[in-house]
Design a protein around this motif. Structure first.
Motif, PDB file in Angstrom:
ATOM      1  N   ASP A  17      64.643  39.162  60.720  1.00 19.61           N
ATOM      2  CA  ASP A  17      65.251  39.216  62.050  1.00 19.61           C
ATOM      3  C   ASP A  17      66.011  40.525  62.257  1.00 19.61           C
ATOM      4  O   ASP A  17      65.931  41.138  63.323  1.00 19.61           O
ATOM      5  N   PHE A  18      66.741  40.967  61.245  1.00 21.39           N
ATOM      6  CA  PHE A  18      67.496  42.210  61.339  1.00 21.39           C
ATOM      7  C   PHE A  18      66.560  43.397  61.538  1.00 21.39           C
ATOM      8  O   PHE A  18      66.800  44.262  62.379  1.00 21.39           O
ATOM      9  N   ILE A  19      65.476  43.433  60.787  1.00 18.30           N
ATOM     10  CA  ILE A  19      64.508  44.527  60.899  1.00 18.30           C
ATOM     11  C   ILE A  19      63.866  44.534  62.284  1.00 18.30           C
ATOM     12  O   ILE A  19      63.695  45.584  62.893  1.00 18.30           O
ATOM     13  N   GLU A  20      63.539  43.357  62.806  1.00 17.53           N
ATOM     14  CA  GLU A  20      62.926  43.276  64.139  1.00 17.53           C
ATOM     15  C   GLU A  20      63.866  43.776  65.230  1.00 17.53           C
ATOM     16  O   GLU A  20      63.420  44.343  66.223  1.00 17.53           O
ATOM     17  N   LEU A  21      65.180  43.606  65.046  1.00 19.52           N
ATOM     18  CA  LEU A  21      66.150  44.044  66.041  1.00 19.52           C
ATOM     19  C   LEU A  21      66.513  45.523  65.904  1.00 19.52           C
ATOM     20  O   LEU A  21      67.116  46.100  66.804  1.00 19.52           O
ATOM     21  N   ASP A  26      61.889  49.645  59.147  1.00 21.66           N
ATOM     22  CA  ASP A  26      60.772  48.815  58.743  1.00 21.66           C
ATOM     23  C   ASP A  26      61.155  48.240  57.378  1.00 21.66           C
ATOM     24  O   ASP A  26      62.231  48.535  56.857  1.00 21.66           O
ATOM     25  N   ARG A  27      60.320  47.402  56.810  1.00 15.22           N
ATOM     26  CA  ARG A  27      60.665  46.764  55.532  1.00 15.22           C
ATOM     27  C   ARG A  27      60.965  47.776  54.432  1.00 15.22           C
ATOM     28  O   ARG A  27      61.915  47.626  53.688  1.00 15.22           O
TER      29      ARG A  27
END
Length: 64
Positions: A17-21, A26-27
Motif C-alpha cells: 500500500d505504501f509503495i502504491e501511494l 517501486d519494490r
C-alpha cells in the motif's frame, strides 16, 4: 543478487500500500531504502550507504 524471505502478511500489505501511494517508489527502491536505513542506523560506516541514506532523506523530507 537475489533475496527471498517470508514476511508477515500485514507487513507485506502495508508495504504494498505504501509503495502504491508513493509515485517515486517501486519494490526494489523500497527494499533498498529500508535496508540502507537499517544498516546506517545500526552503525554501518560504508560511505556509499551513508550518502545514499542522506540523499533519500533529503528527497523525502516534508516540504515546509
Amino acid at each position: 543478487m537475489s533475496l527471498e524471505t517470508e514476511i508477515p502478511e500485514i507487513l507485506f500489505t502495508e508495504m504494498k500500500d505504501f509503495i502504491e501511494l508513493s509515485s517515486d517508489l517501486d519494490r526494489k527502491k523500497f527494499i533498498n531504502s529500508a535496508l540502507t536505513d537499517f544498516l546506517f542506523q545500526n552503525g554501518c560506516q560504508v560511505k556509499h550507504l551513508r550518502e545514499s541514506y542522506l540523499k533519500y532523506l533529503l528527497n523525502h523530507s516534508p516540504k515546509l
